[in-house]
Design an enzyme around this catalytic site. Structure first.
Site, PDB file in Angstrom:
ATOM      1  N   HIS A  64       0.828  -1.212   0.000  1.00 14.90           N
ATOM      2  CA  HIS A  64       0.000   0.000   0.000  1.00 14.90           C
ATOM      3  C   HIS A  64       0.865   1.267   0.000  1.00 14.90           C
ATOM      4  O   HIS A  64       0.688   2.155  -0.843  1.00 14.90           O
ATOM      5  CB  HIS A  64      -0.924  -0.036   1.221  1.00 14.90           C
ATOM      6  N   GLU A  65       1.823   1.326   0.925  1.00 14.93           N
ATOM      7  CA  GLU A  65       2.655   2.535   1.040  1.00 14.93           C
ATOM      8  C   GLU A  65       3.502   2.753  -0.216  1.00 14.93           C
ATOM      9  O   GLU A  65       3.644   3.886  -0.697  1.00 14.93           O
ATOM     10  CB  GLU A  65       3.573   2.430   2.263  1.00 14.93           C
ATOM     11  N   HIS A 110       1.528   4.198  -3.122  1.00 18.80           N
ATOM     12  CA  HIS A 110       1.388   5.666  -3.083  1.00 18.80           C
ATOM     13  C   HIS A 110       2.570   6.327  -3.806  1.00 18.80           C
ATOM     14  O   HIS A 110       2.405   7.286  -4.548  1.00 18.80           O
ATOM     15  CB  HIS A 110       1.369   6.178  -1.639  1.00 18.80           C
ATOM     16  N   GLU A 147      -6.212   6.706  -1.764  1.00 17.85           N
ATOM     17  CA  GLU A 147      -6.244   5.550  -0.862  1.00 17.85           C
ATOM     18  C   GLU A 147      -6.733   4.303  -1.588  1.00 17.85           C
ATOM     19  O   GLU A 147      -6.157   3.216  -1.441  1.00 17.85           O
ATOM     20  CB  GLU A 147      -7.141   5.825   0.342  1.00 17.85           C
TER      21      GLU A 147
END
Ligand SMILES: [Zn+2]
Length: 260
Positions: A129-130, A133, A191
């Site tokens: 996820h990070e 981004h 997100e």
């Protein structure tokens, strides 16, 4: 700012197909990241990976995800989107429940995150996820939005690394202090993109994407106590998000080959 200038300042993200405000070149952000990452590591206690299983795990999981991303972008004919990436993965001693990835692939995991991720797959979900981004250039988009909101022009000097205004906004987004995410949270759109691609990259790296559900549920449980984990300050977990993750699962599972 006139509409035409505004449009000229947008680029279409080749992976997501979404138009993103891009007032600052990705290369400037990556230069900033190299400096800020080194500063952060020098001011915090980095756990050496030569004598620590957790630090080793962070490097192993991070490297597998980076390799999956490199493969994914290459298969899409978009390797140029990862230009300048020089991956680094470090575990830092801190009770904070947090992890982040700066543009260019500079990753930090806090030891306080590991009791929540519990296992490699849980860590892979957070890192997927990070890192998403970063590779989806959300940092660039957030910085551009902040520059626009502050009425800072798109003059030539802005594009020079070391510009104070760029530095300040970069720090507001990435400075690993209590203010992270409070000033400039990721949007809902960002997100859900990070969730979508994060699951795919974790699956390609050999981690079961279904671990995302219990992982984010554990995170949400923490949030019901007194303190909000740093990660949740811009990653709210609610029933909508869990439902969206479940909906993504069949696609992510197509990419999943367990690590042997
Ligand atoms: Zn996020």
């Amino acid at each position: 700012m006139s509409t035409s200038i505004f449009l000229a300042a947008c680029t279409t993200n080749k992976i997501t197909g979404r138009s993103q405000l891009s007032l600052v070149p990705e290369s400037t952000l990556q230069q900033e990241a190299v400096t800020q990452y080194q500063t952060f590591l020098s001011q915090n206690k980095v756990v050496s990976s030569s004598a620590n299983k957790d630090a080793e795990m962070v490097k192993r999981v991070g490297t597998r995800i980076a390799n999956a991303i490199t493969k994914y972008y290459s298969e899409q004919g978009m390797s140029d989107q990862l230009a300048g990436y020089k991956w680094e993965f470090n575990l830092v001693q801190s009770p904070e429940v947090n992890a982040w990835c700066m543009p260019g692939g500079k990753v930090v995991v806090y030891t306080g995150l590991l009791p929540i991720t519990q296992n490699e797959a849980g860590l892979a979900i957070v890192l997927g996820h990070e890192i998403s981004h970063a590779v989806l250039q959300h940092g660039r988009e957030r910085m551009s939005q902040a520059l626009l909101a502050q009425g800072i022009g798109i003059g030539g000097d802005l594009f020079t690394s070391g510009n104070t205004q760029v530095n300040n906004i970069f720090n507001a987004i990435y400075a690993p202090t209590a203010q992270v995410g409070v000033l400039l949270p990721n949007s809902r759109k960002q997100e859900s993109e990070a969730d979508h691609y994060g699951l795919i990259f974790a699956a390609m790296a050999g981690y079961n994407p279904q671990e995302a559900i219990p992982l984010w549920e554990r995170m949400a449980k923490l949030n019901s106590g007194n303190q909000t984990p740093e990660l949740l300050s811009d990653h709210p977990v609610d029933s909508k998000r869990i439902a969206a993750l479940k909906k993504e699962m069949p696609e992510a599972l197509k990419y999943y080959k367990p690590v042997s």
